[in-house]
Design a protein around this motif. Structure first.
Motif, PDB file in Angstrom:
ATOM      1  N   UNK A 109       9.834   4.767   4.305  1.00 50.09           N
ATOM      2  CA  UNK A 109       9.080   4.085   5.354  1.00 50.09           C
ATOM      3  C   UNK A 109       8.027   5.055   5.885  1.00 50.09           C
ATOM      4  N   UNK A 110       6.999   4.509   6.534  1.00 55.85           N
ATOM      5  CA  UNK A 110       5.941   5.360   7.063  1.00 55.85           C
ATOM      6  C   UNK A 110       5.525   4.887   8.445  1.00 55.85           C
ATOM      7  N   UNK A 111       5.569   5.794   9.413  1.00 54.92           N
ATOM      8  CA  UNK A 111       5.198   5.444  10.772  1.00 54.92           C
ATOM      9  C   UNK A 111       3.695   5.160  10.874  1.00 54.92           C
ATOM     10  N   UNK A 112       2.926   5.786   9.996  1.00 59.19           N
ATOM     11  CA  UNK A 112       1.501   5.498   9.883  1.00 59.19           C
ATOM     12  C   UNK A 112       1.246   5.123   8.426  1.00 59.19           C
ATOM     13  N   UNK A 113       0.649   3.972   8.179  1.00 66.17           N
ATOM     14  CA  UNK A 113       0.424   3.514   6.806  1.00 66.17           C
ATOM     15  C   UNK A 113      -0.539   4.458   6.087  1.00 66.17           C
ATOM     16  N   UNK A 114      -0.272   4.763   4.814  1.00 70.90           N
ATOM     17  CA  UNK A 114      -1.152   5.665   4.068  1.00 70.90           C
ATOM     18  C   UNK A 114      -2.442   5.003   3.582  1.00 70.90           C
ATOM     19  N   UNK A 115      -2.577   3.705   3.795  1.00 67.25           N
ATOM     20  CA  UNK A 115      -3.750   2.973   3.294  1.00 67.25           C
ATOM     21  C   UNK A 115      -3.947   1.726   4.157  1.00 67.25           C
ATOM     22  N   UNK A 116      -5.188   1.321   4.414  1.00 65.85           N
ATOM     23  CA  UNK A 116      -5.445   0.186   5.309  1.00 65.85           C
ATOM     24  C   UNK A 116      -4.754  -1.115   4.914  1.00 65.85           C
ATOM     25  N   UNK A 117      -4.586  -1.366   3.619  1.00 56.65           N
ATOM     26  CA  UNK A 117      -3.989  -2.621   3.172  1.00 56.65           C
ATOM     27  C   UNK A 117      -2.466  -2.641   3.297  1.00 56.65           C
ATOM     28  N   UNK A 118      -1.874  -1.517   3.661  1.00 49.68           N
ATOM     29  CA  UNK A 118      -0.423  -1.420   3.752  1.00 49.68           C
ATOM     30  C   UNK A 118       0.030  -1.435   5.214  1.00 49.68           C
ATOM     31  N   UNK A 119       1.250  -1.891   5.419  1.00 50.58           N
ATOM     32  CA  UNK A 119       1.789  -1.984   6.776  1.00 50.58           C
ATOM     33  C   UNK A 119       2.702  -0.802   7.076  1.00 50.58           C
ATOM     34  N   UNK A 120       2.606  -0.298   8.285  1.00 48.76           N
ATOM     35  CA  UNK A 120       3.497   0.769   8.726  1.00 48.76           C
ATOM     36  C   UNK A 120       4.830   0.171   9.158  1.00 48.76           C
ATOM     37  N   UNK A 121       5.871   1.006   9.145  1.00 50.52           N
ATOM     38  CA  UNK A 121       7.150   0.581   9.681  1.00 50.52           C
ATOM     39  C   UNK A 121       7.978  -0.327   8.806  1.00 50.52           C
ATOM     40  N   UNK A 122       7.637  -0.430   7.522  1.00 51.26           N
ATOM     41  CA  UNK A 122       8.443  -1.247   6.606  1.00 51.26           C
ATOM     42  C   UNK A 122       8.650  -0.483   5.305  1.00 51.26           C
ATOM     43  N   UNK A 123       9.646  -0.919   4.532  1.00 53.35           N
ATOM     44  CA  UNK A 123       9.954  -0.280   3.252  1.00 53.35           C
ATOM     45  C   UNK A 123       8.795  -0.455   2.289  1.00 53.35           C
ATOM     46  N   UNK A 124       8.273   0.657   1.751  1.00 54.32           N
ATOM     47  CA  UNK A 124       7.142   0.592   0.824  1.00 54.32           C
ATOM     48  C   UNK A 124       7.467   1.116  -0.572  1.00 54.32           C
ATOM     49  N   UNK A 125       8.555   1.886  -0.707  1.00 56.94           N
ATOM     50  CA  UNK A 125       8.841   2.516  -2.002  1.00 56.94           C
ATOM     51  C   UNK A 125      10.335   2.791  -2.124  1.00 56.94           C
ATOM     52  N   UNK A 126      10.880   2.585  -3.312  1.00 59.52           N
ATOM     53  CA  UNK A 126      12.248   3.007  -3.603  1.00 59.52           C
ATOM     54  C   UNK A 126      12.254   3.872  -4.851  1.00 59.52           C
ATOM     55  N   UNK A 127      13.196   4.785  -4.894  1.00 55.83           N
ATOM     56  CA  UNK A 127      13.382   5.633  -6.070  1.00 55.83           C
ATOM     57  C   UNK A 127      14.860   5.808  -6.321  1.00 55.83           C
ATOM     58  N   UNK A 128      15.204   6.373  -7.478  1.00 56.11           N
ATOM     59  CA  UNK A 128      16.603   6.594  -7.818  1.00 56.11           C
ATOM     60  C   UNK A 128      16.826   8.034  -8.267  1.00 56.11           C
TER      61      UNK A 128
END
Length: 207
Positions: free
Chosen positions: A61-80
């Motif tokens: 998650x990111x408190x500040x979105x890394x890009x204008x088209x993305x939303x902050x405060x939500x799950x953006x990436x998963x890894x294993x």
């Protein structure tokens, strides 16, 4: 059964995470999409890191979105961790992998590569010229940005590679490229990373 890790938080916005212990073929989406706690770099990188040295899935998650088209405060990436590769399993675990994302480099972290490109940090050829990172200065800038904005949660899972495709297909994960062509952000992100690599190939190798 699920266990709850309760640790002091260094950021008021952080919450307790439920870390589920799951077997093959099962995954608790809510533990990733609605975690009870998110962990910061300051908490993860200490010697007494709460991240288990075990196999599993992690979400960012990111408190500040890394890009204008993305939303902050939500799950953006998963890894294993670990990954199942041909006839062997990697030596990675949740603790090693999460810590590396926070303080490694773009050559060894797809997440760091993606974030750096989205943030406009210059990708460079380093060493022999075959590896690409953001250079010492750029990686330091990215690490600082992640320390301020990136938060992580995780689920312990005995064989995380058996659930990776399911997670990517069922969740909206704009920063995942592998197995994620259906996502609306797939093409813009792929093109942005491609352009960054092309510019790096056309530039001189950094020390």
């Amino acid at each position: 059964m699920a266990g709850i890790h309760l640790r002091p938080s260094c950021a008021s916005s952080l919450r307790p995470i439920v870390v589920a212990e799951l077997g093959r073929g099962a995954v608790n989406h809510a533990a990733l999409t609605k975690p009870d706690r998110l962990w910061s770099a300051q908490e993860v990188l200490v010697p007494s890191s709460p991240v288990p040295a075990a196999a599993g899935v992690y979400g960012w998650y990111f408190e500040k979105a890394p890009y204008p088209e993305l939303a902050a405060g939500r799950l953006l990436y998963v890894g294993i961790a670990p990954r199942h590769m041909a006839n062997r399993i990697s030596t990675q675990n949740l603790r090693k992998r999460v810590r590396y994302h926070y303080r490694g480099n773009a050559a060894g972290s797809t997440l760091r590569l993606t974030l750096g490109c989205l943030l406009g940090i210059e990708l460079r050829r380093v060493g022999s010229g075959k590896r690409m990172t953001f250079g010492k200065a750029g990686e330091a800038v990215l690490s600082e940005w992640m320390a301020e904005n990136a938060r992580v949660c995780w689920i312990e899972h005995a064989e995380p590679w058996t659930v990776e495709a399911e997670l990517i297909s069922q969740l909206d994960l704009p920063l995942n490229l592998d197995q994620n062509r259906r996502n609306p952000f797939y093409s813009p992100l792929k093109e942005l990373r491609s352009q960054a690599r092309q510019r790096a190939r056309e530039s001189a190798v950094s020390a």
